[in-house]
Scaffold this motif. Structure first.
Motif: not given
Length: 407
Positions: A245-249, A375-385
């Protein structure tokens, strides 16, 4: 005789899953109970909890600011380290690489801030001085217009704004002197507050920079220690998930900062060049402001347009209209040519969610929320996707390649 031990062993094996299942159920019940109690306490003592969190954040603010400075400076420092003899194994080069690149990173940020201050602030003060100089004549014209159409002077003469002979002038003078002395005291108090706040700000910034230097100089050691602590006390699975998660963020913030800064530099340069060609006033100042506000997605363009048009309006109202037309065309070029090529799909967030992130972040935390929301929304979007794609394929997110396109 040989079958009885086998039956006994089989019975024991059948009892072990039941015991473990009972233990698991009891552990789950305890965790749920503790979670419910904590949620109830947090809701019941919400005011005290928020005040305690505010005190903790205020006390740790220099460290939080230092971490933010270190994160931004680390991007530049890594860039310089890739240029400063990256393949050299000489001890002198290895020892010099980190301090030199760190110094260059902080110097680059300082030069950028000084350039912004020297470019924007003097022009802004000049514009304000021009407004103050032209304000009396503008007010005179406004009052003449209202007098011509609404006869304001007749209304003032018939009202009780101007007292008669029975008015106590001595008491009025005494009240005016008292008000003046109170105002002087208030001014002195305000001056003391400003000096105190300035000194506190300087101390906070110095402590934050020192903390950022320590973080950058030993970032590999700190990351290794955090890995070890999480692995020992939370387990390898929690360590793997947490750092995924931290790496994605981190990737989302890194691409957002680099892409937005590059885009802002290009957009500001094009704006300055275009304003110089069309002979608009305040070309360097407004162009720099347009580039700086381009760091804020979507809303930055409107902020720059409003301020720039107002400044040009004080010189020539017609040129302000043409400036808005010029900026709209430039924004269309930026949205259709510059942004897709410079930032592209590195953020990986659709335009609808960018707008939602900017709106919600700005409503909650102002300008800081606008900057951090995307960027926070992008990280959440990528994690969920990636998680949904992994579930569709029947694998875990750790078994998927990093360059897999999200849906």
């Amino acid at each position: 005789m040989s079958e009885r031990p086998n039956k006994t062993r089989t019975t024991a094996q059948m009892m072990e899953p039941r015991k473990s299942r009972v233990q698991i159920e009891w552990k789950t019940c305890i965790r749920v109970g503790v979670s419910v109690i904590l949620v109830y306490l947090a809701i019941h003592y919400w005011t005290s909890l928020t005040s305690l969190i505010g005190i903790a954040v205020g006390a740790a603010f220099p460290l939080i600011l230092g971490g933010a400075i270190a994160y931004v400076a680390n991007i530049l420092m890594c860039f310089y380290e890739r240029l400063f003899f990256p393949n050299s194994k000489k001890k002198a080069v290895v020892k010099l690489r980190r301090p030199l690149c760190m110094t260059l990173a902080f110097a680059s940020v300082a030069v950028a801030l000084v350039f912004l201050m020297r470019t924007i602030v003097p022009e802004l003060f000049a514009c304000l001085r021009m407004i103050v100089e032209r304000l009396p004549s503008a007010l005179a014209q406004f009052f003449a217009w209202t007098e011509e159409r609404f006869h304001v002077s007749e209304y003032i003469a018939g009202s009780s704004l101007f007292p008669g002979a029975a008015f106590d002038w001595q008491n009025a003078v005494a009240n005016a002197i008292n008000l003046l002395l109170t105002g002087v005291g208030g001014v002195m108090g305000a001056a003391v507050s400003v000096v105190t706040m300035l000194f506190s700000t300087i101390v906070t910034v110095v402590l934050a920079v020192i903390f950022a230097i320590y973080l950058l100089s030993s970032k590999e050691t700190i990351v290794g220690q955090v890995h070890r602590v999480v692995r020992i006390y939370a387990g390898e699975r929690t360590e793997q998930r947490s750092f995924y998660v931290l790496k994605t963020v981190n990737d989302a913030f890194h691409h957002f900062i680099v892409g937005q800064c590059t885009e802002a530099l290009i957009l500001g340069s094009l704006c300055i060049l275009g304003m110089l060609i069309f002979r608009f006033p305040y070309a360097v100042m407004i162009g720099t402001l347009v580039g700086f506000t381009a760091l804020i997605p979507i809303a930055g363009a409107y902020i720059a347009a409003a301020i720039g048009a107002f400044m040009i309006f004080t010189v020539d109202p017609m040129q302000a209209v043409w400036f808005l037309v010029f900026l709209i065309i430039l924004q269309q070029m930026e949205n259709n040519l510059i942004f897709p090529r410079v930032v592209g799909s590195s953020i990986g967030l659709p335009a609808l969610w960018v707008l939602a992130a900017v709106t919600v972040g700005g409503g909650l935390f102002g300008i800081i929320g606008m900057l951090m929301g995307v960027p926070l929304a992008a990280a959440v979007y990528r994690l969920l996707s990636r998680d949904m794609t992994a579930r569709e394929r029947g694998v875990t997110v750790f078994d998927m390649p990093d360059d897999l396109p999200e849906k």
